[in-house]
Write a protein that holds these residues in place. Structure first.
Motif, PDB file in Angstrom:
ATOM      1  N   ARG A  67       0.838  -1.192   0.000  1.00 11.49           N
ATOM      2  CA  ARG A  67       0.000   0.000   0.000  1.00 11.49           C
ATOM      3  C   ARG A  67       0.870   1.238   0.000  1.00 11.49           C
ATOM      4  O   ARG A  67       2.012   1.208   0.450  1.00 11.49           O
ATOM      5  CB  ARG A  67      -0.953  -0.001   1.189  1.00 11.49           C
ATOM      6  N   ARG A  68       0.286   2.322  -0.494  1.00 11.54           N
ATOM      7  CA  ARG A  68       0.958   3.620  -0.476  1.00 11.54           C
ATOM      8  C   ARG A  68       1.024   4.129   0.952  1.00 11.54           C
ATOM      9  O   ARG A  68       0.126   3.896   1.736  1.00 11.54           O
ATOM     10  CB  ARG A  68       0.155   4.628  -1.288  1.00 11.54           C
ATOM     11  N   ARG A  69       2.078   4.838   1.252  1.00  9.88           N
ATOM     12  CA  ARG A  69       2.216   5.497   2.558  1.00  9.88           C
ATOM     13  C   ARG A  69       2.014   6.991   2.373  1.00  9.88           C
ATOM     14  O   ARG A  69       1.906   7.477   1.262  1.00  9.88           O
ATOM     15  CB  ARG A  69       3.619   5.241   3.122  1.00  9.88           C
ATOM     16  N   GLN A  74       6.452   6.646  -1.208  1.00 10.00           N
ATOM     17  CA  GLN A  74       6.682   5.681  -0.127  1.00 10.00           C
ATOM     18  C   GLN A  74       5.597   4.610  -0.147  1.00 10.00           C
ATOM     19  O   GLN A  74       4.418   4.912  -0.315  1.00 10.00           O
ATOM     20  CB  GLN A  74       6.701   6.365   1.236  1.00 10.00           C
ATOM     21  N   TYR A  75       6.050   3.373   0.045  1.00 11.25           N
ATOM     22  CA  TYR A  75       5.157   2.223   0.022  1.00 11.25           C
ATOM     23  C   TYR A  75       5.497   1.290   1.177  1.00 11.25           C
ATOM     24  O   TYR A  75       6.663   1.142   1.534  1.00 11.25           O
ATOM     25  CB  TYR A  75       5.304   1.453  -1.300  1.00 11.25           C
ATOM     26  N   PHE A 118       6.707  -4.569  -9.254  1.00  9.48           N
ATOM     27  CA  PHE A 118       7.915  -4.210  -8.516  1.00  9.48           C
ATOM     28  C   PHE A 118       7.680  -4.361  -7.017  1.00  9.48           C
ATOM     29  O   PHE A 118       8.509  -4.937  -6.299  1.00  9.48           O
ATOM     30  CB  PHE A 118       8.325  -2.765  -8.847  1.00  9.48           C
ATOM     31  N   LEU A 119       6.540  -3.873  -6.535  1.00  8.48           N
ATOM     32  CA  LEU A 119       6.212  -3.964  -5.105  1.00  8.48           C
ATOM     33  C   LEU A 119       6.006  -5.402  -4.655  1.00  8.48           C
ATOM     34  O   LEU A 119       6.327  -5.750  -3.520  1.00  8.48           O
ATOM     35  CB  LEU A 119       4.953  -3.143  -4.790  1.00  8.48           C
ATOM     36  N   MET A 120       5.469  -6.235  -5.544  1.00  5.06           N
ATOM     37  CA  MET A 120       5.142  -7.611  -5.161  1.00  5.06           C
ATOM     38  C   MET A 120       6.259  -8.615  -5.439  1.00  5.06           C
ATOM     39  O   MET A 120       6.164  -9.761  -5.027  1.00  5.06           O
ATOM     40  CB  MET A 120       3.874  -8.071  -5.896  1.00  5.06           C
ATOM     41  N   ILE A 121       7.293  -8.182  -6.130  1.00  9.70           N
ATOM     42  CA  ILE A 121       8.403  -9.092  -6.436  1.00  9.70           C
ATOM     43  C   ILE A 121       9.708  -8.601  -5.810  1.00  9.70           C
ATOM     44  O   ILE A 121      10.330  -9.305  -5.005  1.00  9.70           O
ATOM     45  CB  ILE A 121       8.570  -9.274  -7.963  1.00  9.70           C
ATOM     46  N   GLU A 122      10.135  -7.408  -6.174  1.00 11.36           N
ATOM     47  CA  GLU A 122      11.450  -6.926  -5.731  1.00 11.36           C
ATOM     48  C   GLU A 122      11.485  -6.593  -4.240  1.00 11.36           C
ATOM     49  O   GLU A 122      12.462  -6.920  -3.561  1.00 11.36           O
ATOM     50  CB  GLU A 122      11.881  -5.714  -6.559  1.00 11.36           C
ATOM     51  N   PHE A 154       9.247 -15.232  -5.940  1.00 10.26           N
ATOM     52  CA  PHE A 154       8.215 -14.205  -5.904  1.00 10.26           C
ATOM     53  C   PHE A 154       7.651 -13.906  -7.294  1.00 10.26           C
ATOM     54  O   PHE A 154       6.509 -13.465  -7.404  1.00 10.26           O
ATOM     55  CB  PHE A 154       8.749 -12.937  -5.229  1.00 10.26           C
ATOM     56  N   VAL A 155       8.405 -14.175  -8.343  1.00  8.98           N
ATOM     57  CA  VAL A 155       7.890 -13.993  -9.707  1.00  8.98           C
ATOM     58  C   VAL A 155       6.776 -15.017  -9.959  1.00  8.98           C
ATOM     59  O   VAL A 155       5.687 -14.667 -10.432  1.00  8.98           O
ATOM     60  CB  VAL A 155       9.005 -14.121 -10.762  1.00  8.98           C
TER      61      VAL A 155
END
Length: 178
Positions: A67-69, A74-75, A118-122, A154-155
């Motif tokens: 989620r966004r911060r 920022q996440y 990017f958020l869910m893998i890296e 994660f990919v």
């Protein structure tokens, strides 16, 4: 050997860098990482050791959230791990560990259409070594052999989630009356 034609002895700029000069640079910084929630149930200590030989069978479930911060770019990324060990002989639960581990990231230079993967893998990939150590320490400190989780792909996890969502949307579309 230095190129004699470059001013002040500076190294020539590689062609790839010259082509990318107009694109924003990817920048990722881990601002914080922390345990959001941690639970450990020791079935052996609570109920006693199962009769007969113990043959542990361990399963690991992983889920991710992002989620966004409040800050710009920022996440927060949350890795949720559920590790269950059961005795193969009688199905008795030996232990259950649940860990929500989060990281706060400052991310710049990632195009909007690539931000979700990017958020869910890296980001989870960056946090995983810490999760692995926490689970290993937790199981060892609870009287079990340290459980060193295998690396998570994660990919593949991301692709499975996309396929699951596509199936759910298709099923929902087929269920709607015309």
């Amino acid at each position: 050997m230095a190129d004699e034609n470059t001013p002040n002895g500076a190294a020539p700029q590689p062609a790839a860098q010259a082509q990318n000069a107009g694109q924003p640079q990817l920048r990722m910084q881990v601002l914080a990482q922390y345990i959001r929630d941690l639970s450990f149930e020791n079935g052996v200590a609570q109920k006693g050791a199962p009769a007969g030989e113990i043959q542990p069978e361990i399963s690991v479930q992983v889920s991710l959230d992002a989620r966004r911060r409040g800050g710009e770019n920022q996440y927060e990324v949350i890795n949720k791990f559920r590790v269950t060990s059961k005795n193969r002989a009688d199905g008795a639960t030996l232990f259950l560990a649940e860990l929500d581990y989060a990281g706060v990231f400052q991310i710049e230079g990632v195009p909007n259409e690539q931000m979700h993967p990017f958020l869910m893998i890296e980001c989870p990939r960056m946090l995983f070594p810490f999760v692995r150590r926490i689970i290993a320490d937790l199981t060892r400190d609870s009287g079990f052999p340290a459980f060193n989780m295998d690396p998570v792909d994660f990919v593949a996890l991301y692709r499975q989630e996309l396929a699951r969502r596509a199936q759910a949307q298709q099923a929902q579309a087929e269920a709607k009356p015309s």
